[in-house]
Scaffold this motif. Sequence first.
Motif, mmCIF file in Angstrom:
data_model
loop_
_atom_site.group_PDB
_atom_site.id
_atom_site.type_symbol
_atom_site.label_atom_id
_atom_site.label_comp_id
_atom_site.label_asym_id
_atom_site.label_seq_id
_atom_site.Cartn_x
_atom_site.Cartn_y
_atom_site.Cartn_z
ATOM 1 N N PRO A 206 125.963 -45.899 20.479
ATOM 2 C CA PRO A 206 125.901 -44.632 21.287
ATOM 3 C C PRO A 206 124.506 -44.240 21.526
ATOM 4 C CG PRO A 206 127.332 -44.193 19.274
ATOM 5 C CD PRO A 206 126.557 -45.526 18.827
ATOM 6 N N GLN B 159 116.805 -40.308 22.499
ATOM 7 C CA GLN B 159 117.893 -39.622 23.265
ATOM 8 C C GLN B 159 117.511 -38.349 23.975
ATOM 9 O OE1 GLN B 159 121.308 -38.996 20.577
ATOM 10 N NE2 GLN B 159 121.597 -41.483 20.359
ATOM 11 N N ALA C 71 131.621 -39.571 20.162
ATOM 12 C CA ALA C 71 130.913 -40.859 20.591
ATOM 13 C C ALA C 71 131.018 -42.082 19.565
ATOM 14 C CB ALA C 71 129.134 -40.297 20.363
ATOM 15 N N THR D 70 118.157 -45.867 20.892
ATOM 16 C CA THR D 70 119.229 -44.932 20.477
ATOM 17 C C THR D 70 118.687 -44.086 19.516
ATOM 18 O OG1 THR D 70 120.262 -46.494 19.137
ATOM 19 C CG2 THR D 70 121.114 -46.416 21.453
ATOM 20 N N ALA E 207 123.735 -38.416 22.281
ATOM 21 C CA ALA E 207 124.691 -38.600 21.409
ATOM 22 C C ALA E 207 124.863 -38.099 20.046
ATOM 23 C CB ALA E 207 124.998 -40.132 21.482
ATOM 24 N N SER E 208 124.003 -37.262 19.453
ATOM 25 C CA SER E 208 123.573 -36.949 18.204
ATOM 26 C C SER E 208 123.125 -35.506 18.035
ATOM 27 C CB SER E 208 122.771 -37.891 17.726
ATOM 28 O OG SER E 208 121.517 -38.102 18.304
ATOM 29 N N SER F 189 125.460 -40.227 14.905
ATOM 30 C CA SER F 189 126.109 -39.795 16.365
ATOM 31 C C SER F 189 127.412 -38.836 16.116
ATOM 32 C CB SER F 189 126.747 -41.083 16.823
ATOM 33 O OG SER F 189 125.720 -41.995 17.001
ATOM 34 N N SER G 142 125.784 -39.115 25.251
ATOM 35 C CA SER G 142 127.052 -38.471 25.394
ATOM 36 C C SER G 142 127.268 -37.594 26.460
ATOM 37 C CB SER G 142 127.533 -37.735 24.144
ATOM 38 O OG SER G 142 127.770 -38.911 23.166
#
Lengths: 317, 421, 279
Positions: B140, B332, B126, B327, B344-345, B122, B143
């Motif tokens: 996370p 994501q 985050a 996640t 978030a990454s 992440s 984001s």
Amino acid sequence: MTTTVATAATPRKRQAATDRAVAENRLGLKLVAPAVVVMLVVTAWPMIQALYLSLYRYRLTTPNDRAFVGLRNYGTILTDSLFWHDTFNTVVIMVVSVAVELVVGFIFAMVMHRVIFARGIIRTSILIPYGIITVVSAFAWQFAFSLNNGFVNSWFAWLPGIQTGADATNWFGHHWPAMFAIIVSEIWKTTPFMSLLLLAGLSQVSEDMIEASQVDGATWWQRLWKVILPNMRAAIMVAVLFRALDAFRIFDNIYVMTRGAQNTESSSFLTYRQVIEQFQLGLGSALSVLLFLTVLLLAFGIVKLFRVDLARARGEA
Amino acid sequence: MRRPRRGRGLAVLTAAALASTALAACSSASGSKPEIIWYTNPDNGGQAALAKACSTSQYTITTQILPQDATQQRVQLARRLNAHDSSIDLMSLDPAYTAELANAGYLAPIPTALQTLLKLQSFKGAVAASSWDGKLAVAPFWSNTQVLWYHKSVAQKAGLDMTQPVTWAQIIDAAAKTGTKVAVQANKYEGYVVLINALVMGAGGDIASDLTKGVDAKIDIDSPAGRAAAGVIQKLAHSSAAPPDLSIAQEGQSESTFASPSGGFLTNWTYIYSAHSKAMGKDLGYARYPETVAGKVSRPPYGGIGIGVSKYSKHVSQDMAAVKCLTSPTSQGKYAVAEGNMPASAAGYAYPPLRKVYPADLLTLFQQSVDQAGPRPTTPYWSDISGALQSTWHPPASVNQGTPAKSASFISDVLHGRSLL
Amino acid sequence: MARRTRKALFGTGVGFVVIMVWCLLPVAWILSLSFKSQAETNSGSPQFLPKSWTLQNYRDILHNSDFLYALRNSFGIAIIATLLSVIFATLAAYAIARLDFKGKRLVLSLALAIAMFPVVSLISPLFDMWRTFHLFNTWPGLIIPYMTFTLPLAIWTLSAFFREIPWEMEQAAQVDGATPWQAFRKVIVPLAAPGVFTAAILTFFFAWNEFALAISLTSTTAARTVPAQMSFFVGSDPFNPPYGQLATASVIVTIPIVIIVLLFQRKIVAGLTSGAVKG
């Protein structure tokens, strides 16, 4: 237990009368017991608990932080400007809406009293605001006053201070316009109740007296103040008492229309927010106790002021 | 004769009670294959699709929807978790109240292996926003950040060079000059505090520090940075660039203002691109969040969602496996494509279909903004701090140079139970 | 004289129209809103009637399972609360109207005090109690307080109706060998039935309307009623309130009220004003 009364009735009259009274007393108590229990379980016991919790600092999400603080919560509240501001708001809403409703409700009652045609239609249309869910009424008025989607701005744009278009009047953006919108929705919803109580009072004023004063040459205005209103006193008092206490507890409209923004919070809303949104069980309980005492005081004040014997007014001697 | 009648009344009551407990029991006891119930924030079905994709032969993930605003979500979750409600397994949590729920012990600790994986994958911001007490409290998931959206035609007309960082003062003046509006979120709600926080951090300050001290945290808003932030709000509220609904504007209202003929500038979350790129075409411009103080790099707002596991869930280990899948960078990426809410990454941003939907420079801007975002302070008392800010800084037209000092003393009064909020 | 009558008639006629418009305008407004599309309200639609009429809101709401659950809860809770409340109130009102017992005034005062009770001040302690007794977010958790707050109105309305019933008939029945209980059941009940019915309508209105307790003592669709659910309404667009759907939900929950009012307006008026102005 009731059969004994019936059999004992003939031989000894005196004894029977007292027996009967005892049995009647017992039956009476038994009949009211369930209602009394249900009424007390949900009011008296929780109030005692609120009294106890109000002496603590206690927050739902930080349970380890709980501590006895004595009367400090009350001190915090009573010296807080927010509390007094919200109390002021509540009083403004109560006084304005009850005053307007008294006049409008009386006019409605006069019309309904006089109308000889389509009584069912007018009764139905007046009962719809009474029966409608307060939340629904609040939504209807919120949308009516809405900046982009309301008809109020476009219908009343000819009035000074009301605008449409890019600089449209933002009713919920300022304190007094928002209060106005809240009061309008409150008045719309509750005038029917007021007018029905007044109608009942109006129908008890004898036509003979009105006619007699008319023969004496009294004007319409004189008849209203000298004959009609004094004879409706009890009805007016009951209507004012009930509506005033009801308006003092205003909550639904504010929750839906502003969520308390622009300082439009009422006392009830403040209490709700402390307990439910802030998780402040201690402070919130203290507010609950204060709200309860305020309503009690208010009821006492109105009753004393108007010298109404409520039990009498309800028809119970 | 009377008794049976009353008995019947009670019987109805008991029956109703039994019926409703039976209902509750029904939803948690689900036989051999556990059903993982995920409480999501409202979206257009993106989370429900992921739930389906991450269901396995071991468990099924189903979704339930939470209320719309973060405050209501917090109220509902905290009250149900406090009542040890076992029908909540996973929760999509807003950073605003993550610390509060974690501190109250409502969240199951994330296993070390998963912690390490999530921390590696992440963005720093985050991780910071998802942590409490030195550990990740939630995973996370996506984001969010805000950028400056603008009509290119308006910027051009105002003679504003958008290739350079711009300040709030510049865009307010530009909008006033061109008869357009600067749309922001300034209703009395969490979104307004997001704006205040970004302005304060952009001026090099913060709202509060020493957060581990709980109610005794240091309140820093009464500072030059706080006053600079107040200056921006003051300027906007008294400018002709302020939209008429400024004091009640949330994301949706500010978005409508931006899309209307008087639209000029807008600070808003990443979803604006997917919502307006078609209608506005080439006129839709985007740039780094405006600077509070000229020459000082802005700190864009941080938002988004982390997924938490309830301590009262009946199958925590399966829940954790589900979280890992939900996640993952691929999830994501998929979610970003479906909803316009960004990963978030960095790995999530690399998801190829995402790079097809968004222009490369916009994705870079988003990543940079998230990376340098200024998250709101993480403290279990955030709702008090945020509420106190909302009541002292609202309406925006009432903000002046004395507001930061007033809000600082009010925040500390509220935290110590000396003032009602 | 004739002129005056005509003038009065004219005034009454004008008043009639004003009352109709004032009372029905907001209802017409939500009805109209419910036919506006989401796209129309999102871009701003200040005119009263929709630009183009759509049934989409109705289709959406009938597929909104949360709303349907709330509707079920509202009906269930309101009906059970009404039923129980009216049973308890009938017993109490009979005692108050017909029997002589100690504490009669106390019961009446208690009922009055509860009618004035600020409901919100109960939220905090009730929330705590209901969590302990596992009544939080259940039907009984709402039914019990609804009974509490409808009992006073029901007791008054009923005792006013019961007082109108000729006392001699009950005595006559007792002389004929009936016990007081039998006299109550065989003679009073049929005579009191219209009053009981009126009390039931007023009670139902209260339970159907109640909001503060409904949002505080529930948390999911297991027990949340329509007024509470409406304040949590979530449209497909996370950042814009679904005006049309809220209006549609409003219309749907108002239908039962309109039906009841149309059918029983005379009874409702009688119930609301009974005993209120005597003495």
